[in-house]
Design a protein around this motif. Structure first.
Motif, PDB file in Angstrom:
ATOM      1  N   UNK A 144       0.913  -1.348   0.113  1.00  8.40           N
ATOM      2  CA  UNK A 144      -0.013   0.040   0.038  1.00  8.40           C
ATOM      3  C   UNK A 144       0.835   1.247  -0.015  1.00  8.40           C
ATOM      4  N   UNK A 145       1.815   1.431   0.684  1.00  8.85           N
ATOM      5  CA  UNK A 145       2.763   2.601   0.956  1.00  8.85           C
ATOM      6  C   UNK A 145       3.612   2.507  -0.319  1.00  8.85           C
TER       7      UNK A 145
ATOM      8  N   UNK B  49       1.894   5.968  -1.256  1.00  8.93           N
ATOM      9  CA  UNK B  49       2.454   6.966  -0.509  1.00  8.93           C
ATOM     10  C   UNK B  49       3.593   7.353  -1.071  1.00  8.93           C
ATOM     11  N   UNK B  50       4.549   6.554  -1.398  1.00 11.29           N
ATOM     12  CA  UNK B  50       5.768   7.012  -1.893  1.00 11.29           C
ATOM     13  C   UNK B  50       5.745   7.588  -3.240  1.00 11.29           C
ATOM     14  N   UNK B  51       4.954   7.381  -4.259  1.00  8.04           N
ATOM     15  CA  UNK B  51       5.026   7.974  -5.618  1.00  8.04           C
ATOM     16  C   UNK B  51       4.697   9.477  -5.390  1.00  8.04           C
ATOM     17  N   UNK B  52       3.514   9.881  -4.581  1.00  7.44           N
ATOM     18  CA  UNK B  52       3.201  11.344  -4.487  1.00  7.44           C
ATOM     19  C   UNK B  52       4.058  11.895  -3.887  1.00  7.44           C
TER      20      UNK B  52
ATOM     21  N   UNK C 260      14.008  12.028   3.895  1.00  6.37           N
ATOM     22  CA  UNK C 260      13.994  12.024   5.466  1.00  6.37           C
ATOM     23  C   UNK C 260      13.153  13.554   6.077  1.00  6.37           C
ATOM     24  N   UNK C 261      13.511  14.386   5.238  1.00 10.08           N
ATOM     25  CA  UNK C 261      12.860  15.786   5.558  1.00 10.08           C
ATOM     26  C   UNK C 261      11.450  15.956   5.235  1.00 10.08           C
ATOM     27  N   UNK C 262      10.759  14.965   4.595  1.00 15.99           N
ATOM     28  CA  UNK C 262       9.718  15.367   4.194  1.00 15.99           C
ATOM     29  C   UNK C 262       8.445  14.663   5.392  1.00 15.99           C
ATOM     30  N   UNK C 263       8.150  15.729   5.877  1.00 15.42           N
ATOM     31  CA  UNK C 263       7.099  15.354   7.035  1.00 15.42           C
ATOM     32  C   UNK C 263       5.808  14.700   6.417  1.00 15.42           C
ATOM     33  N   UNK C 264       5.456  15.321   5.347  1.00 15.76           N
ATOM     34  CA  UNK C 264       4.197  14.722   4.799  1.00 15.76           C
ATOM     35  C   UNK C 264       4.258  13.213   4.612  1.00 15.76           C
ATOM     36  N   UNK C 265       5.361  12.869   3.938  1.00 19.15           N
ATOM     37  CA  UNK C 265       5.584  11.421   3.787  1.00 19.15           C
ATOM     38  C   UNK C 265       5.686  10.408   5.010  1.00 19.15           C
ATOM     39  N   UNK C 266       6.464  11.021   6.037  1.00 17.12           N
ATOM     40  CA  UNK C 266       6.625  10.215   7.214  1.00 17.12           C
ATOM     41  C   UNK C 266       5.361  10.208   8.024  1.00 17.12           C
ATOM     42  N   UNK C 267       4.704  11.165   8.192  1.00 20.73           N
ATOM     43  CA  UNK C 267       3.350  11.591   8.890  1.00 20.73           C
ATOM     44  C   UNK C 267       2.333  10.648   8.085  1.00 20.73           C
ATOM     45  N   UNK C 268       2.285  10.362   6.935  1.00 22.83           N
ATOM     46  CA  UNK C 268       1.240   9.548   6.177  1.00 22.83           C
ATOM     47  C   UNK C 268       1.711   8.033   6.527  1.00 22.83           C
ATOM     48  N   UNK C 269       2.983   7.533   6.436  1.00 18.60           N
ATOM     49  CA  UNK C 269       3.432   6.395   6.690  1.00 18.60           C
ATOM     50  C   UNK C 269       3.052   5.833   8.239  1.00 18.60           C
ATOM     51  N   UNK C 270       3.610   6.720   9.096  1.00 13.22           N
ATOM     52  CA  UNK C 270       3.024   6.541  10.651  1.00 13.22           C
ATOM     53  C   UNK C 270       1.386   6.295  10.940  1.00 13.22           C
ATOM     54  N   UNK C 271       0.892   7.249  10.181  1.00 11.86           N
ATOM     55  CA  UNK C 271      -0.451   7.159  10.389  1.00 11.86           C
ATOM     56  C   UNK C 271      -1.075   5.825   9.823  1.00 11.86           C
ATOM     57  N   UNK C 272      -0.746   5.335   8.585  1.00 14.87           N
ATOM     58  CA  UNK C 272      -1.181   4.127   8.161  1.00 14.87           C
ATOM     59  C   UNK C 272      -0.681   2.722   8.937  1.00 14.87           C
ATOM     60  N   UNK C 273       0.452   2.890   9.379  1.00 14.03           N
ATOM     61  CA  UNK C 273       1.031   1.946  10.308  1.00 14.03           C
ATOM     62  C   UNK C 273       0.775   2.119  11.642  1.00 14.03           C
ATOM     63  N   UNK C 274      -0.103   2.973  12.137  1.00 13.68           N
ATOM     64  CA  UNK C 274      -0.476   3.066  13.449  1.00 13.68           C
ATOM     65  C   UNK C 274       0.502   3.136  14.435  1.00 13.68           C
ATOM     66  N   UNK C 275       1.536   3.792  13.559  1.00 12.79           N
ATOM     67  CA  UNK C 275       2.990   4.245  14.401  1.00 12.79           C
ATOM     68  C   UNK C 275       3.696   2.929  14.815  1.00 12.79           C
ATOM     69  N   UNK C 276       3.135   1.860  14.238  1.00 20.92           N
ATOM     70  CA  UNK C 276       4.148   0.597  14.530  1.00 20.92           C
ATOM     71  C   UNK C 276       5.169   0.704  13.212  1.00 20.92           C
TER      72      UNK C 276
END
Lengths: 334, 69
Positions: A12-13, A17-20, A73-89
């Motif tokens: 899914x990611x 998530x990664x391409x955009x 690494x500096x892309x908050x949008x990318x990392x926030x989206x991943x963390x949200x979808x993974x429920x921080x796991x």
């Protein structure tokens, strides 16, 4: 999370998530570029690697996210989206560009031949070129190493092909650089003094007899007797450059395991490492041991995994003076 | 060094029988020359191993199996 959930999340990611995020960075100015030949450019680009990492308990896993670009690494949008979808796991780390592990030079083909690199009789795995020495009678250059490296523990004949790199390091018959010339037989009964052999360089094969990479320039053979405590170094096919000190001399009854059986040696030199690893390992056989003034003083041929004051094992070597005498050769640099 | 060489010659006569010796030579104890005895396996009773031979210190080292490299 469960393993199945992590696998689904990876897909899914990777697709959603990664391409955009990559497109957004490209639109805002793009990634940095490393300069190299265009023909080496492929479509594979280091971006984000996704996998599965251990979780907090035995059956628990987390999504592993390995970033290969600082812009990601500096892309908050990318990392926030991943963390949200993974429920921080999620286990996020920056790893940068990952390069293949290149073989060290001493395990590769070397032309001109380089002391310290891989070599061997065509029927053995690999040992080390200890030195390129001069044969007293002919004045020709020869490779100096062990009997068990160049003469396959007596199971060889004069003229046999010597490969560089050795067969274990992918040397083939087309990589023959020398012909076996002379060796001292290993005797299963009685005391041995040497495990040594020479092979004459083939026509057109150049060698650099003085350069011991990582150590310095060979200054010929040591004439003064060896003594316990002396600092030494070597460069060999397996462990490269290592440093140590002589822990014993005039060592008799040294019993060593060969394919031929147990073989006893007298008047040997023993060395222990002064570094973080052992002084030698399998494949370093034949290495020339140099003293502090870069004079050759012994020919490495055996070792143990334990022993020594630091417990890192011991290395055994023939005193060089007798090697040179029996094989009627001289080191360069004298 | 000469005293250690003499101790080395006397070594066989003074060592317990059945000792798994895989090397006898001249080493160091601290900064002083000493007889170095390498053993393939530890003896059942190391109290039988002499600490000196004719006043020369003896250093024992358990080196295990020695293989061609």
């Amino acid at each position: 999370m469960k393993l199945e959930s992590a696998r689904a999340l990876k897909l899914e990611i990777a697709s959603e998530v990664v391409p955009p995020a990559v497109s957004a960075i490209s639109a805002a100015g793009g990634f940095s570029v490393t300069t190299f030949a265009l023909h080496k450019l492929t479509k594979a680009e280091p971006l984000v690697a996704l996998g599965v990492a251990p979780g907090k308990t035995e059956n628990d896993v987390r999504l592993a996210v390995r970033l290969q670009r600082h812009s990601l690494e500096r892309s908050d949008a990318l990392l926030d989206n991943i963390r949200k979808r993974a429920r921080n796991e999620v286990d996020v780390r920056f790893v940068g560009r990952v390069a293949k592990h290149a073989l060290p030079w001493y395990r590769q083909r070397q032309r001109p031949l380089q002391c310290g690199c891989s070599v061997g009789h065509f029927k053995i795995t690999a040992g080390t070129i200890g030195a390129v020495a001069r044969q007293r009678k002919t004045g020709h250059d020869v490779i100096l190493s062990n009997n068990h490296v160049l003469a396959n523990e007596n199971d060889a004949k004069a003229g046999d092909a010597i490969l560089q790199a050795g067969a274990f390091d992918h040397g083939k018959m087309k990589d023959a650089v020398a012909k076996l010339t002379k060796w001292v037989d290993l005797r299963p009964n009685g005391a041995n003094l040497l495990d040594a052999a020479i092979a004459a360089l083939s026509k057109g094969i150049d060698a650099d007899p003085l350069d011991y990479k990582g150590i310095g320039t060979l200054a010929g053979a040591r004439i003064a007797p060896l003594s316990p405590g002396m600092a030494v170094s070597k460069v060999g096919r397996t462990t490269g450059v290592t440093r140590g000190r002589i822990s014993a001399i005039e060592l008799d009854k040294v019993v060593i395991q060969y394919d031929l059986g147990m073989i006893s040696f007298d008047d040997q030199v023993e060395i222990e490492s002064t570094g973080a690893t052992s002084f030698s390992a399998g494949g370093d056989s034949g290495s020339l041991i140099l003293d502090e003034e870069n004079r050759g003083c012994a020919l490495l041929f055996a070792g143990s995994e334990t022993g020594g004051s630091n417990g890192r094992g011991l290395t055994y070597a023939n005193p060089l003076a007798i090697v040179l005498k029996r094989l009627a050769i001289d080191l360069h640099g004298t | 060094m000469a005293a250690v060489r003499r101790a080395k010659e006397r070594f066989s006569a003074l060592m317990p029988k059945g000792l798994d010796v895989v090397g006898v030579g001249i080493g160091l104890k601290g900064d002083d020359p000493a007889l170095k005895v390498n053993l393939g396996t530890a003896p059942k009773d190391d109290s039988l191993l002499p600490e000196t031979i004719d006043g020369v210190p003896v250093v024992y080292d358990y080196v295990g199996k020695i293989l061609k490299r």
